[in-house]
Design an enzyme around this catalytic site. Structure first.
Site, PDB file in Angstrom:
ATOM      1  N   ARG A  70      12.639 -26.885  -9.304  1.00 32.15           N
ATOM      2  CA  ARG A  70      12.395 -26.255 -10.600  1.00 32.15           C
ATOM      3  C   ARG A  70      11.404 -27.104 -11.394  1.00 32.15           C
ATOM      4  O   ARG A  70      11.333 -28.318 -11.231  1.00 32.15           O
ATOM      5  CB  ARG A  70      13.696 -26.124 -11.394  1.00 32.15           C
ATOM      6  CG  ARG A  70      14.599 -24.982 -10.928  1.00 32.15           C
ATOM      7  CD  ARG A  70      15.842 -24.853 -11.800  1.00 32.15           C
ATOM      8  NE  ARG A  70      16.707 -26.002 -11.676  1.00 32.15           N
ATOM      9  CZ  ARG A  70      16.773 -27.020 -12.523  1.00 32.15           C
ATOM     10  NH1 ARG A  70      16.022 -27.028 -13.618  1.00 32.15           N
ATOM     11  NH2 ARG A  70      17.586 -28.019 -12.313  1.00 32.15           N
ATOM     12  N   TYR A 198       9.576 -21.166  -5.290  1.00 27.90           N
ATOM     13  CA  TYR A 198      10.773 -21.953  -5.003  1.00 27.90           C
ATOM     14  C   TYR A 198      11.970 -21.629  -5.877  1.00 27.90           C
ATOM     15  O   TYR A 198      11.860 -21.582  -7.101  1.00 27.90           O
ATOM     16  CB  TYR A 198      10.461 -23.457  -5.145  1.00 27.90           C
ATOM     17  CG  TYR A 198      11.523 -24.283  -4.474  1.00 27.90           C
ATOM     18  CD1 TYR A 198      11.432 -24.563  -3.120  1.00 27.90           C
ATOM     19  CD2 TYR A 198      12.648 -24.705  -5.167  1.00 27.90           C
ATOM     20  CE1 TYR A 198      12.441 -25.267  -2.475  1.00 27.90           C
ATOM     21  CE2 TYR A 198      13.655 -25.407  -4.531  1.00 27.90           C
ATOM     22  CZ  TYR A 198      13.544 -25.692  -3.189  1.00 27.90           C
ATOM     23  OH  TYR A 198      14.532 -26.375  -2.554  1.00 27.90           O
ATOM     24  N   LYS A 207      18.784 -18.647 -12.248  1.00 27.53           N
ATOM     25  CA  LYS A 207      18.774 -19.396 -13.510  1.00 27.53           C
ATOM     26  C   LYS A 207      18.093 -18.605 -14.635  1.00 27.53           C
ATOM     27  O   LYS A 207      18.530 -18.639 -15.781  1.00 27.53           O
ATOM     28  CB  LYS A 207      18.102 -20.764 -13.308  1.00 27.53           C
ATOM     29  CG  LYS A 207      18.838 -21.671 -12.313  1.00 27.53           C
ATOM     30  CD  LYS A 207      20.257 -21.797 -12.691  1.00 27.53           C
ATOM     31  CE  LYS A 207      21.169 -22.744 -11.970  1.00 27.53           C
ATOM     32  NZ  LYS A 207      20.848 -23.558 -10.878  1.00 27.53           N
ATOM     33  N   HIS A 227      26.603 -22.841 -16.438  1.00 30.17           N
ATOM     34  CA  HIS A 227      26.206 -23.454 -15.165  1.00 30.17           C
ATOM     35  C   HIS A 227      27.449 -24.100 -14.540  1.00 30.17           C
ATOM     36  O   HIS A 227      27.588 -25.318 -14.514  1.00 30.17           O
ATOM     37  CB  HIS A 227      25.125 -24.503 -15.445  1.00 30.17           C
ATOM     38  CG  HIS A 227      24.442 -25.044 -14.233  1.00 30.17           C
ATOM     39  ND1 HIS A 227      23.825 -26.281 -14.227  1.00 30.17           N
ATOM     40  CD2 HIS A 227      24.242 -24.529 -12.981  1.00 30.17           C
ATOM     41  CE1 HIS A 227      23.285 -26.499 -13.033  1.00 30.17           C
ATOM     42  NE2 HIS A 227      23.523 -25.466 -12.261  1.00 30.17           N
ATOM     43  N   SER A 249      22.551 -30.051 -12.075  1.00 29.70           N
ATOM     44  CA  SER A 249      22.017 -29.741 -10.750  1.00 29.70           C
ATOM     45  C   SER A 249      22.182 -30.935  -9.814  1.00 29.70           C
ATOM     46  O   SER A 249      21.911 -32.075 -10.196  1.00 29.70           O
ATOM     47  CB  SER A 249      20.541 -29.383 -10.873  1.00 29.70           C
ATOM     48  OG  SER A 249      20.410 -28.296 -11.763  1.00 29.70           O
ATOM     49  N   CYS A 251      24.867 -32.305  -8.672  1.00 31.76           N
ATOM     50  CA  CYS A 251      25.923 -33.246  -9.062  1.00 31.76           C
ATOM     51  C   CYS A 251      27.304 -32.814  -8.571  1.00 31.76           C
ATOM     52  O   CYS A 251      28.316 -33.297  -9.070  1.00 31.76           O
ATOM     53  CB  CYS A 251      25.918 -33.458 -10.565  1.00 31.76           C
ATOM     54  SG  CYS A 251      24.464 -34.356 -11.136  1.00 31.76           S
ATOM     55  N   ASP A 278      27.836 -22.016  -8.672  1.00 37.40           N
ATOM     56  CA  ASP A 278      26.724 -22.437  -9.540  1.00 37.40           C
ATOM     57  C   ASP A 278      26.744 -21.813 -10.939  1.00 37.40           C
ATOM     58  O   ASP A 278      26.407 -22.471 -11.897  1.00 37.40           O
ATOM     59  CB  ASP A 278      25.392 -22.104  -8.858  1.00 37.40           C
ATOM     60  CG  ASP A 278      24.211 -22.860  -9.455  1.00 37.40           C
ATOM     61  OD1 ASP A 278      24.311 -24.092  -9.589  1.00 37.40           O
ATOM     62  OD2 ASP A 278      23.194 -22.216  -9.792  1.00 37.40           O
ATOM     63  N   ARG A 367      17.259 -27.000   0.758  1.00 34.27           N
ATOM     64  CA  ARG A 367      18.398 -26.119   0.448  1.00 34.27           C
ATOM     65  C   ARG A 367      18.724 -25.177   1.595  1.00 34.27           C
ATOM     66  O   ARG A 367      17.888 -24.917   2.465  1.00 34.27           O
ATOM     67  CB  ARG A 367      18.052 -25.265  -0.789  1.00 34.27           C
ATOM     68  CG  ARG A 367      17.723 -26.080  -2.033  1.00 34.27           C
ATOM     69  CD  ARG A 367      18.743 -25.913  -3.091  1.00 34.27           C
ATOM     70  NE  ARG A 367      18.599 -26.869  -4.186  1.00 34.27           N
ATOM     71  CZ  ARG A 367      19.504 -27.009  -5.146  1.00 34.27           C
ATOM     72  NH1 ARG A 367      20.576 -26.256  -5.155  1.00 34.27           N
ATOM     73  NH2 ARG A 367      19.345 -27.910  -6.102  1.00 34.27           N
TER      74      ARG A 367
HETATM   75  P1  GTP Z   1      22.901 -27.437  -7.670  1.00 36.00           P
HETATM   76  O1  GTP Z   1      22.931 -26.438  -6.586  1.00 36.00           O
HETATM   77  O2  GTP Z   1      21.579 -28.132  -7.780  1.00 36.00           O
HETATM   78  O3  GTP Z   1      23.330 -26.891  -8.984  1.00 36.00           O
HETATM   79  O4  GTP Z   1      23.885 -28.670  -7.230  1.00 36.00           O
HETATM   80  P2  GTP Z   1      25.474 -28.817  -7.146  1.00 36.00           P
HETATM   81  O5  GTP Z   1      26.020 -29.204  -8.476  1.00 36.00           O
HETATM   82  O6  GTP Z   1      26.085 -27.644  -6.495  1.00 36.00           O
HETATM   83  O7  GTP Z   1      25.636 -30.120  -6.212  1.00 36.00           O
HETATM   84  P3  GTP Z   1      26.130 -30.229  -4.697  1.00 36.00           P
HETATM   85  O8  GTP Z   1      27.587 -29.926  -4.540  1.00 36.00           O
HETATM   86  O9  GTP Z   1      25.190 -29.487  -3.836  1.00 36.00           O
HETATM   87  O10 GTP Z   1      25.948 -31.785  -4.459  1.00 36.00           O
HETATM   88  C1  GTP Z   1      24.693 -32.434  -4.634  1.00 36.00           C
HETATM   89  C2  GTP Z   1      24.680 -33.758  -3.909  1.00 36.00           C
HETATM   90  O11 GTP Z   1      25.739 -34.589  -4.377  1.00 36.00           O
HETATM   91  C3  GTP Z   1      24.884 -33.609  -2.411  1.00 36.00           C
HETATM   92  O12 GTP Z   1      24.042 -34.521  -1.749  1.00 36.00           O
HETATM   93  C4  GTP Z   1      26.323 -33.984  -2.202  1.00 36.00           C
HETATM   94  O13 GTP Z   1      26.554 -34.520  -0.928  1.00 36.00           O
HETATM   95  C5  GTP Z   1      26.577 -35.004  -3.318  1.00 36.00           C
HETATM   96  N1  GTP Z   1      27.988 -34.984  -3.777  1.00 36.00           N
HETATM   97  C6  GTP Z   1      28.730 -33.889  -4.075  1.00 36.00           C
HETATM   98  N2  GTP Z   1      29.990 -34.225  -4.417  1.00 36.00           N
HETATM   99  C7  GTP Z   1      30.051 -35.565  -4.341  1.00 36.00           C
HETATM  100  C8  GTP Z   1      31.098 -36.516  -4.572  1.00 36.00           C
HETATM  101  O14 GTP Z   1      32.232 -36.193  -4.910  1.00 36.00           O
HETATM  102  N3  GTP Z   1      30.773 -37.844  -4.396  1.00 36.00           N
HETATM  103  C9  GTP Z   1      29.517 -38.244  -4.013  1.00 36.00           C
HETATM  104  N4  GTP Z   1      29.290 -39.542  -3.862  1.00 36.00           N
HETATM  105  N5  GTP Z   1      28.512 -37.374  -3.778  1.00 36.00           N
HETATM  106  C10 GTP Z   1      28.772 -36.059  -3.948  1.00 36.00           C
HETATM  107  C1  SPV Z   2      19.856 -26.009  -9.759  1.00 36.83           C
HETATM  108  O1  SPV Z   2      18.803 -26.661  -9.832  1.00 36.83           O
HETATM  109  O2  SPV Z   2      20.797 -26.148 -10.592  1.00 36.83           O
HETATM  110  C2  SPV Z   2      20.057 -25.074  -8.644  1.00 36.83           C
HETATM  111  C3  SPV Z   2      18.919 -24.789  -7.763  1.00 36.83           C
HETATM  112  O3  SPV Z   2      21.140 -24.535  -8.511  1.00 36.83           O
HETATM  113  S1  SPV Z   2      17.788 -23.665  -8.456  1.00 36.83           S
HETATM  114  O4  SPV Z   2      18.058 -22.346  -7.907  1.00 36.83           O
HETATM  115  O5  SPV Z   2      16.455 -24.107  -8.075  1.00 36.83           O
HETATM  116  O6  SPV Z   2      17.956 -23.616  -9.890  1.00 36.83           O
HETATM  117 MN    MN Z   3      22.645 -25.234 -10.123  1.00 39.04          MN
END
Ligand code: GTP
Ligand code: SPV
Ligand code: MN
Length: 580
Positions: A70, A198, A207, A227, A249, A251, A278, A367
């Protein structure tokens, strides 16, 4: 004419006159259509087939190396009055923005196909769902929208019935970062995106619609567009409580949404039911509770870090019918990314022979796209038109220090304060520096379609009207030790924190009052069964001197949104600081 809705037909005509496509294709969402588009993309090289034995119907897409995340600095909210967009958004006057975008769109689809994608955000039959039409010149966008939204004929029928829909216009243009804009016109229910193919820049249902435009609509209609992931946690007694969690994002939302309870929880009978990963639309119900729907129908999840150990449910759905974007590939053409565990990269995300000197093999924001019903922990409640009742809302961030593993807000107002004060380290999900702590209220910094001060006021209003508001918590899985390692094991083990959260909701656990929030009693977070006991004293410690510095920053941050910032939040910040 393809549609009987004159407004839609006229809008599509007017877009075609401006963009001059060679062809117009109205998407039905059928399997035949998907096969036709996939074959076309295999011919142009937009998609590459992955190993058909290990990964049937899985494809790799490599985006332009300058178009991988983004672009918050190129994303605008174009309200008539700049003050409505607030200091949290880039603003442009609607007239100026339209003139700029009209010029970019002029003739931009010459020789290309223009796809018209009717879509529904939320279950087709839900009164909470909202409709949109995305016009795009990218078949890749169509393929992703098909997995991530309810798109095609059923959506078009509802659009024709209701007559109202968000107008999203997208073109990949020249993929030139200098000619790239993501424009939102909340008052016109319109989105215009140019120059990127993207994720959140191009899949306009996500979003752009479900957060930036929807947050604006939600404000006027008395609900919340957030979110947040949504998960149901079933206890050994068979009772399921639903939790919604907002993390910025990259996290941890996707991971938390489909976690597998570790032993001893699993054998005791704890189960996890995935509703969303999400985005969450929250509506006050007649019974005074808050009900959540997931407007999406699929995941666009972060690949790096996803492994059999960290997220087995994700891996289980990624071996068939998935699109991978900017991951690496093994010698036998399987998708690969950092920390996957198995295999070795042969080609990096740009298709070059893998060389560690060029950085990671998979792009850090690479992704996967997959339908939610492929998830082993998928909850049929994701289709419930009335949504699921939420017992707890969790705010979380990525913070190496200060923020404790978990704490609870005293009440809804304090919870709104915790959300408003949230901060987190930046990640690769947006272009820019990674690892910089910034305020990211309710994980909505890049997504709130209006002034944060008004948004917090709206949170207070919505919660204030609930007879049974959810309890609000804050978590941090990302505390680090002196060597830079994570102190908390995270992933499935986060179940241990969720257990305390749920026990707080059912009145089965006590808490200790501190000036920053309600903390678990010593040993309330179960650590039995972990290979070693994490440093719980650090994870749950409150350092008054560090917190006092934090409050300096929080007060300045709240001040930035004055005079829109609700006075109760400013007063609460002062009260809590004095208590420290
Ligand atoms: P968006 O799709 O961008 O909104 O991200 P999200 O909030 O869904 O995050 P996601 O669950 O995809 O995790 C993002 C990164 O953080 C990945 O590399 C995970 O492996 C890592 N991660 C997720 N949960 C944990 C956790 O509990 N501990 C640690 N150390 N890393 C984590
Ligand atoms: C984020 O960035 O919080 C995502 C990926 O979930 S995107 O669709 O690019 O916003
Ligand atoms: Mn997101």
């Amino acid at each position: 004419m393809i549609t009987k809705l004159t407004e839609l037909a006229e809008w599509v005509d007017s877009v075609a006159r401006r963009t001059q496509p060679a062809e117009i294709h109205w998407c039905t969402g059928s399997a035949e259509e998907n096969a036709m588009l996939t074959n076309g993309m295999l011919e142009t090289g937009e998609l590459m087939e992955l190993n058909p034995v290990t990964h049937p119907e899985c494809y790799l897409h490599r985006s332009d190396p300058d178009d991988v995340a983004r672009v918050e600095h190129l994303t605008y909210v174009c309200t008539v009055d700049a003050d409505e967009a607030g200091p949290n958004n880039n603003w442009m006057a609607p007239d100026t923005a339209h003139a700029l975008m009209d010029e970019l769109f002029d003739g931009c689809m010459q020789g290309r196909t223009m796809y018209v994608i009717p879509y529904c955000m939320g279950p087709i039959e839900s009164p909470f769902s909202r409709l949109g039409v995305e016009i795009t010149d990218s078949a890749y966008v169509v393929a992703n929208m098909r997995k991530m939204t309810r798109m095609g004929s059923p959506a078009l029928q509802r659009i024709e019935r209701e007559g109202s829909f968000v107008r999203g216009l997208h073109s990949t243009g020249e993929l030139d970062p200098e000619r790239r804009y993501i424009m939102h016109f909340p008052q016109e229910l319109a989105i215009q995106s140019y120059g990127s193919g993207y994720g959140g820049n191009a899949l306009l249902g996500k979003k752009c619609h479900a957060l930036r435009i929807a947050s604006h609509q939600a404000r006027t209609e008395g609900w919340l567009a957030e979110h947040m992931m949504i998960v149901g946690i079933e206890n050994p007694a068979g009772q399921t409580r639903y939790v919604a969690a907002a993390f910025p994002s990259a996290c941890g939302k996707t991971n938390l949404a489909m976690l597998i309870p570790p032993e001893p929880y699993r054998s005791a009978g704890w189960k996890v039911h995935t509703v969303g990963d999400d985005i969450c639309w929250l509506h006050p119900g007649e019974d005074g509770r808050l009900y959540a729907i997931n407007p999406e129908a699929g995941f666009f999840g972060v690949a790096p870090g996803t492994s059999k150990k960290t997220n087995p449910n994700a891996l289980a759905m990624l071996d068939r019918d998935a699109i991978f974007t900017n991951v690496a590939a093994t010698a036998d053409n399987q998708p690969w990314w950092e920390e996957l565990g198995d295999g070795r990269p042969a080609l990096d995300w740009q298709g070059r022979p893998y060389d560690p000197k060029n950085g990671p093999a998979a792009h850090p924001n690479s992704r996967f796209t997959v339908s939610i019903d492929r998830c082993p922990s998928y909850s049929p409640e994701a289709e419930n038109p009335s949504g699921v009742p939420i017992d707890a809302i969790i705010f979380g961030g990525r913070r190496a220090s200060l923020a404790p593993l978990v704490m609870e807000a005293r009440d809804w107002t304090h919870g709104t304060f915790l959300g408003a004060a949230m901060a987190s380290e930046t990640t690769a999900a947006a272009t820019g520096k990674v690892g910089v702590v910034r305020r990211d209220p309710m994980a909505m910094k890049p997504f709130c379609g209006y002034h944060f001060g008004d948004y917090w006021g709206h949170w207070l209003d919505v919660g204030g009207g609930l007879a049974q508001p959810p309890k609000i918590f804050q978590v941090n899985w990302f505390r680090r030790d002196a060597e830079g390692g994570f102190i908390w094991p995270g992933f499935g083990e986060n179940m241990r924190v969720l257990e305390w959260v749920l026990k707080r909701c059912s009145g089965e656990a006590g808490a200790v009052e501190t000036p920053v929030g309600l903390m678990p009693e010593p040993d309330a977070i179960e650590t039995g069964g972990l290979s070693e006991r994490p440093d719980m004293e650090t994870l749950l410690g409150i350092n008054a001197r560090e917190w006092s510095k934090e409050f300096d920053q929080i007060e300045k941050h709240l001040e930035k949104f004055a005079p829109h910032t609700p006075q109760v939040l400013i007063d609460l910040a002062r009260e809590l600081r004095n208590a420290l």
